[in-house]
Design an enzyme around this catalytic site. Structure first.
Site, PDB file in Angstrom:
ATOM      1  CG  HIS A  82      -2.050  -0.986   1.079  1.00 56.10           C
ATOM      2  ND1 HIS A  82      -3.109  -1.023   1.937  1.00 56.10           N
ATOM      3  CD2 HIS A  82      -2.276  -1.974   0.166  1.00 56.10           C
ATOM      4  CE1 HIS A  82      -3.948  -1.977   1.581  1.00 56.10           C
ATOM      5  NE2 HIS A  82      -3.456  -2.577   0.511  1.00 56.10           N
ATOM      6  CD  GLU A  84      -2.283   4.245   2.961  1.00 57.30           C
ATOM      7  OE1 GLU A  84      -3.491   4.479   3.140  1.00 57.30           O
ATOM      8  OE2 GLU A  84      -1.880   3.389   2.148  1.00 57.30           O
ATOM      9  CB  CYS A 110      -6.384  -0.749   4.749  1.00 58.54           C
ATOM     10  SG  CYS A 110      -4.659  -1.292   4.920  1.00 58.54           S
ATOM     11  CB  CYS A 113      -2.170   1.550   6.038  1.00 54.75           C
ATOM     12  SG  CYS A 113      -1.578   0.768   4.514  1.00 54.75           S
TER      13      CYS A 113
END
Length: 150
Positions: A82, A84, A110, A113
């Protein structure tokens, strides 16, 4: 006589940059970008995609699509990292302290993260678009990380 030119605010400036970073994404499902900022300075950027030297979903297909996995579920069944996560990893690789910083994400972080954001001591997470993960929002709020939709 012309009036003063109006400058965009910091939040819009950083969010616009996060959307520009997202254009590097190699995910077939969703292009996500993130930037970590401290004292109005960009410290790290990240976008979602496969790890270095690995094949990208846009080139070989998406495991999650093949298995019909809904958004926001079973994150472990994805070859991508991801945005992040990539921003936090980039800061770590180059020895940049992000403690006390803020993260600007094109999408709400999410659950995975969110945990990384909390442990990285990031104080606020700004996002533009929702993500199907209510637990992440709850966890960020309980930890004291401000979650701000812009």
């Amino acid at each position: 006589m012309e009036g003063k030119k109006k400058r965009i605010g910091w939040n819009k400036y950083f969010m616009d940059i996060a959307f520009l970073v997202a254009k590097r994404s190699t995910c077939k499902r969703r292009a996500v970008g993130a930037i970590i900022v401290k004292e109005k300075r960009i410290l790290a950027t990240g976008y979602n995609g496969a790890p270095n030297k690995m094949e990208h979903c846009i080139d070989i297909g998406c495991i999650r699509e093949e298995l019909n996995i809904p958004s926001g579920q079973r994150h472990e069944l994805c070859r991508g990292i991801h945005a992040e996560q990539n921003a936090i990893i980039q800061a770590a690789c180059y020895g940049v302290s992000i403690r006390g910083g803020e993260i600007f994400c094109t999408n709400q972080p999410c659950f995975i993260c969110a945990k990384m954001i909390i442990n990285a001591k990031i104080k606020a997470a700004y996002y533009k678009e929702d993500y199907a993960d209510n637990e992440a929002a709850s966890m960020l709020k309980k930890s004291g990380v401000k979650l701000i939709k812009v």
